[in-house]
Design an enzyme around this catalytic site. Structure first.
Site, PDB file in Angstrom:
ATOM      1  N   LEU A  86       0.851  -1.195   0.000  1.00 48.15           N
ATOM      2  CA  LEU A  86       0.000   0.000   0.000  1.00 48.15           C
ATOM      3  C   LEU A  86       0.885   1.241   0.000  1.00 48.15           C
ATOM      4  O   LEU A  86       2.077   1.171   0.287  1.00 48.15           O
ATOM      5  CB  LEU A  86      -0.903  -0.034   1.230  1.00 48.15           C
ATOM      6  CG  LEU A  86      -1.902  -1.197   1.203  1.00 48.15           C
ATOM      7  CD1 LEU A  86      -2.472  -1.457   2.588  1.00 48.15           C
ATOM      8  CD2 LEU A  86      -3.019  -0.905   0.211  1.00 48.15           C
ATOM      9  N   CYS A  90       4.028   6.898  -4.188  1.00 47.70           N
ATOM     10  CA  CYS A  90       4.789   7.806  -3.308  1.00 47.70           C
ATOM     11  C   CYS A  90       6.033   7.133  -2.736  1.00 47.70           C
ATOM     12  O   CYS A  90       7.147   7.600  -2.939  1.00 47.70           O
ATOM     13  CB  CYS A  90       3.881   8.359  -2.212  1.00 47.70           C
ATOM     14  SG  CYS A  90       4.779   9.137  -0.863  1.00 47.70           S
ATOM     15  N   CYS A  95       7.309  10.463  -4.510  1.00 46.96           N
ATOM     16  CA  CYS A  95       7.677  11.467  -3.495  1.00 46.96           C
ATOM     17  C   CYS A  95       8.889  11.064  -2.670  1.00 46.96           C
ATOM     18  O   CYS A  95       9.749  11.910  -2.390  1.00 46.96           O
ATOM     19  CB  CYS A  95       6.538  11.751  -2.528  1.00 46.96           C
ATOM     20  SG  CYS A  95       4.900  11.443  -3.125  1.00 46.96           S
ATOM     21  N   HIS A 145       7.138   0.380   2.446  1.00 42.15           N
ATOM     22  CA  HIS A 145       6.106  -0.548   1.950  1.00 42.15           C
ATOM     23  C   HIS A 145       5.613  -1.466   3.072  1.00 42.15           C
ATOM     24  O   HIS A 145       4.410  -1.651   3.272  1.00 42.15           O
ATOM     25  CB  HIS A 145       6.684  -1.430   0.841  1.00 42.15           C
ATOM     26  CG  HIS A 145       7.097  -0.676  -0.369  1.00 42.15           C
ATOM     27  ND1 HIS A 145       8.067  -1.128  -1.227  1.00 42.15           N
ATOM     28  CD2 HIS A 145       6.674   0.504  -0.873  1.00 42.15           C
ATOM     29  CE1 HIS A 145       8.216  -0.265  -2.213  1.00 42.15           C
ATOM     30  NE2 HIS A 145       7.379   0.728  -2.019  1.00 42.15           N
ATOM     31  N   PHE A 514      13.216  31.186  16.522  1.00 42.41           N
ATOM     32  CA  PHE A 514      14.466  31.443  15.825  1.00 42.41           C
ATOM     33  C   PHE A 514      14.669  32.949  15.832  1.00 42.41           C
ATOM     34  O   PHE A 514      13.717  33.714  15.876  1.00 42.41           O
ATOM     35  CB  PHE A 514      14.386  30.890  14.391  1.00 42.41           C
ATOM     36  CG  PHE A 514      15.732  30.731  13.750  1.00 42.41           C
ATOM     37  CD1 PHE A 514      16.502  29.607  14.010  1.00 42.41           C
ATOM     38  CD2 PHE A 514      16.240  31.715  12.920  1.00 42.41           C
ATOM     39  CE1 PHE A 514      17.753  29.461  13.431  1.00 42.41           C
ATOM     40  CE2 PHE A 514      17.489  31.566  12.344  1.00 42.41           C
ATOM     41  CZ  PHE A 514      18.247  30.434  12.598  1.00 42.41           C
TER      42      PHE A 514
END
Ligand code: KPC
Length: 536
Positions: A86, A90, A95, A145, A514
Site C-alpha cells: 500500500l 509515493c 515522493c 512498503h 528562531f
C-alpha cells in the site's frame, strides 16, 4: 510457509490470521515484486459474500487514507491494489525518492560551496553518484512498503487485496484475485504515470523518467538533457547537477511559469532560477526538443530548436523526461461512463463524485496538483461523503513547494497579484530591495539552514517576501527560498485562509523559535506598531 488457497484455479496467499512483522512483510513484498507469477495477498474477513461500503481501486495515498477514514467512521472499505504494498507510487517511485534526492542535492551543494573550507573536506566528486543514491533508495524503500501494509492491517484494520489487478465489472462489482467483490460505492484512485511527448528517439537506451530512473538506471550519467520544465524537471535536474552530472533543461515555458504552478512571485522565481544558473545549470527557455539522437541504440544528444529559431545539438549520455503525468484510467472511464477532461483527468465535483452515482475519483486521477495533500484529503472527502457527511474539498487554493538545491515554498498571492487586487500593498522582504545597499554582501536572511552561508557566502542565504494588504493589515501571500519552511507554510496557509485571516499584528505577536525572519515574525513585529504600514 503461508496459508494458500486455490479458488477458480488461482492460488492466493491468505494472511488474514497472520501478523507478519516488518521484516516478514519486507521479505514478502520483495519476493512478490521479483516474481511475476507471485500470488495475490489477501487480508479479508471470513464472512461469505460481504457487501462493502466502498471498494477503493488503488491503495495509494488517496485510497489508503480514504479507506482508513471510512473504517474509523464505522464503514467497511476494501482496498485492491496491483502492487504488493500500500502507499502507491509515493514510497515506490515518486515522493520518497524525490525527497531523498533533493536532500542529497542540498547536502551536495553545501559540500561544494564549502569544499576545503571550515571543517568541510575537499569535495570529492567521485563519491557523488546518481546511481549510488538510486541504489540507496532501492535498498531502503521496502521499509515504507512494509510499514504501510502492517499499519493498514494491524492498526487501521482495513481489509485489502494486494498484488492483484482489479477488473471493474460495473459500478458495484469488481473482480480481483479470482474473486468477485460487491460494493455500494466505487472509489477510483489508480494514480498517474509520466507522459512523454511524441518526438523521435525516445525509445533509445538512456532515456528515463522518474519511474524508470529508479527501476532501470544501471550506469553513472555524466551529461544530462532534461526535456520539460516541470517541478520534476527542476528538482531532478538540480539533483543530477549537484552530483556533478552537467545538466541542461530544455523548456518551452519559462521555468516556474508553467500552467501547473500558481502564485509564483517573480522575485522568488528569479532568485530560484538565477540560483540554478549560478550553480552552472544550463536553462534553455522557449526551446523545443526536436529529436533524441543515438549511436548503437543509446542516446548521445538532443537536437533542440532554440528560442531564436536556430537548432543545436546538446551532447548527453542521459535524457530525462520532465513533461508531466496523466491519470492511469485503465479503461475505467469507458466501463463506467465517467466524464474525462481533455487533460485526461476524471471530472468530479467538490465531493469527489463523478457524474455516475456511487462512483468517486480521487488523487492524481482528478484535476489539481498531483500532490500528497490532495491525494489524501480527496480520499478522505470521498469516504466521508459515502458515510453520509456533506463535505466539500476545494483545492483551488493551496500552498506549494519545490526543491532545487533550496527548498522553495509559497502560499497566497504574489506581489503582482496583490497589486491587482488591493490598492495599498505592503511588502516585507529580506533582503530588502534598496538601491545601492550592496545586498549580495548582506548576510540576511540568516535563517534555518543558512547560517553558514550568511557568514561565508551571504548571497546564497535565501529570499523571503511577505505580501500584506495595507488597508486590512492582512497577510495575503508569503514566499520563501531557503530551508525548513515547509512546516511553517502548512500553518501559514491555514492561518491566512481562515475567514478572519492573519494580520501583521497577530503574526508579529507570535513566539518565534528562531532569531531571524524565516517565518516573518520578527519583521512583522518591527512594522506592526505603525498605524499606517510601510514596506520593509
Ligand atoms: C513513509 C511515508 O509516509 C511515505 S509513503 C506514504 C504513503 S501514504 O501514507 O499512503 O500516503
Amino acid at each position: 510457509p503461508r496459508p494458500r488457497s486455490s479458488r477458480e484455479g488461482l492460488t492466493t496467499m491468505d494472511i488474514r490470521d497472520e501478523h507478519p512483522n516488518l521484516a516478514e512483510w519486507n521479505h514478502l513484498i520483495e519476493a512478490s515484486l521479483s516474481d511475476p507469477d507471485s500470488e495475490p495477498i489477501l487480508n479479508l474477513e471470513r464472512d461469505e459474500d460481504p457487501e462493502y461500503d466502498a471498494v477503493f481501486v488503488g491503495g495509494g495515498a488517496g485510497g489508503r487514507f480514504g479507506a482508513a477514514y471510512m473504517k474509523a467512521m464505522g464503514g467497511r472499505p476494501l482496498i485492491i491494489d496491483a502492487w504488493p504494498f500500500l502507499g502507491g507510487s509515493c514510497p515506490h517511485q515518486a515522493c520518497v525518492p524525490h525527497h531523498l534526492f533533493s536532500e542529497a542535492a542540498e547536502e551536495l551543494d553545501r559540500m561544494r560551496w564549502f569544499s576545503d573550507e571550515l571543517f568541510f573536506p575537499k569535495f570529492d566528486a567521485s563519491r557523488a553518484s546518481i546511481l549510488g543514491l538510486v541504489k540507496l533508495f532501492l535498498a531502503g524503500r521496502g521499509s515504507a512498503h512494509a510499514f504501510m501494509n502492517w499499519q493498514t492491517k494491524e492498526q487501521l484494520e482495513v481489509e485489502y487485496v494486494l498484488n492483484a489487478r482489479a477488473t471493474i465489472v460495473d459500478k458495484n462489482t469488481v473482480t480481483a484475485a479470482g474473486r468477485t467483490f460487491r460494493a455500494k460505492n466505487l472509489v477510483l484512485g489508480m494514480g498517474a504515470r509520466p507522459v512523454w511527448p511524441d518526438i523521435p528517439g525516445l525509445d533509445l537506451a538512456g532515456v528515463y523518467d522518474f519511474v524508470s530512473l529508479v527501476e532501470e538506471l544501471d550506469y553513472e550519467p555524466t551529461r544530462c538533457v532534461i526535456i520539460g520544465g516541470s517541478k520534476v524537471a527542476m528538482e531532478y535536474g538540480s539533483f543530477f547537477h549537484a552530483t556533478g552530472c552537467d545538466t541542461t533543461i530544455v523548456s518551452r515555458s519559462q521555468l516556474m511559469r508553467t500552467k501547473s504552478l500558481h502564485h509564483v512571485d517573480e522575485d522568488l522565481r528569479q532568485y530560484v532560477v538565477g540560483g540554478m544558473r549560478l550553480r552552472g545549470m544550463e536553462i534553455l527557455e522557449g526551446a523545443h526538443p526536436v529529436r533524441v539522437n543515438g549511436t548503437d541504440g543509446r542516446a548521445t544528444s538532443v537536437t533542440v530548436r532554440l528560442a531564436d529559431g536556430t537548432e543545436t545539438d546538446l551532447p548527453c549520455d542521459m535524457v530525462y523526461m520532465g513533461t508531466g503525468e496523466r491519470p492511469s484510467l485503465n479503461g475505467a472511464d469507458e466501463i463506467l461512463g465517467v466524464e474525462v477532461s481533455d487533460t485526461g483527468r476524471i471530472v468530479v465535483n467538490k465531493r469527489m463524485q463523478t457524474g455516475v452515482p456511487g462512483v468517486y475519483a480521487i488523487g492524481d486521477m482528478i484535476d489539481g496538483p498531483m500532490e500528497m495533500f490532495k491525494a489524501r484529503k480527496s480520499g478522505v472527502t470521498a469516504a466521508r461523503n459515502i458515510m453520509g457527511e456533506d463535505l466539500e474539498f476545494d483545492f483551488s487554493e493551496y500552498p506549494d513547494f519545490l526543491h532545487t538545491t533550496y527548498e522553495v515554498t509559497w502560499v497566497g498571492l504574489t506581489e503582482a497579484e496583490a497589486r491587482e487586487k488591493f490598492e495599498d500593498v505592503v511588502i516585507i522582504q529580506m533582503p530588502p530591495t534598496v538601491k545601492g545597499l550592496d545586498t549580495p554582501n548582506l548576510p540576511l536572511p540568516c535563517a534555518e539552514g543558512t547560517m553558514l552561508y550568511a557568514f561565508s557566502k551571504p548571497e546564497l542565504s535565501g529570499f523571503q517576501k511577505l505580501v500584506v494588504d495595507g488597508a486590512s493589515r492582512k497577510v495575503v501571500g508569503a514566499h520563501h527560498v531557503g530551508y525548513g519552511a515547509k512546516d511553517a507554510f502548512q500553518y501559514l496557509d491555514h492561518l491566512i485562509h481562515r475567514p478572519e485571516g492573519l494580520t501583521v499584528d497577530a503574526l508579529g505577536w507570535m513566539n518565534e523559535l528562531f532569531l531571524n525572519p524565516e517565518h516573518f515574525v520578527q519583521l512583522s513585529r518591527l512594522r506592526a506598531g505603525s498605524a499606517e504600514l510601510r514596506n520593509l
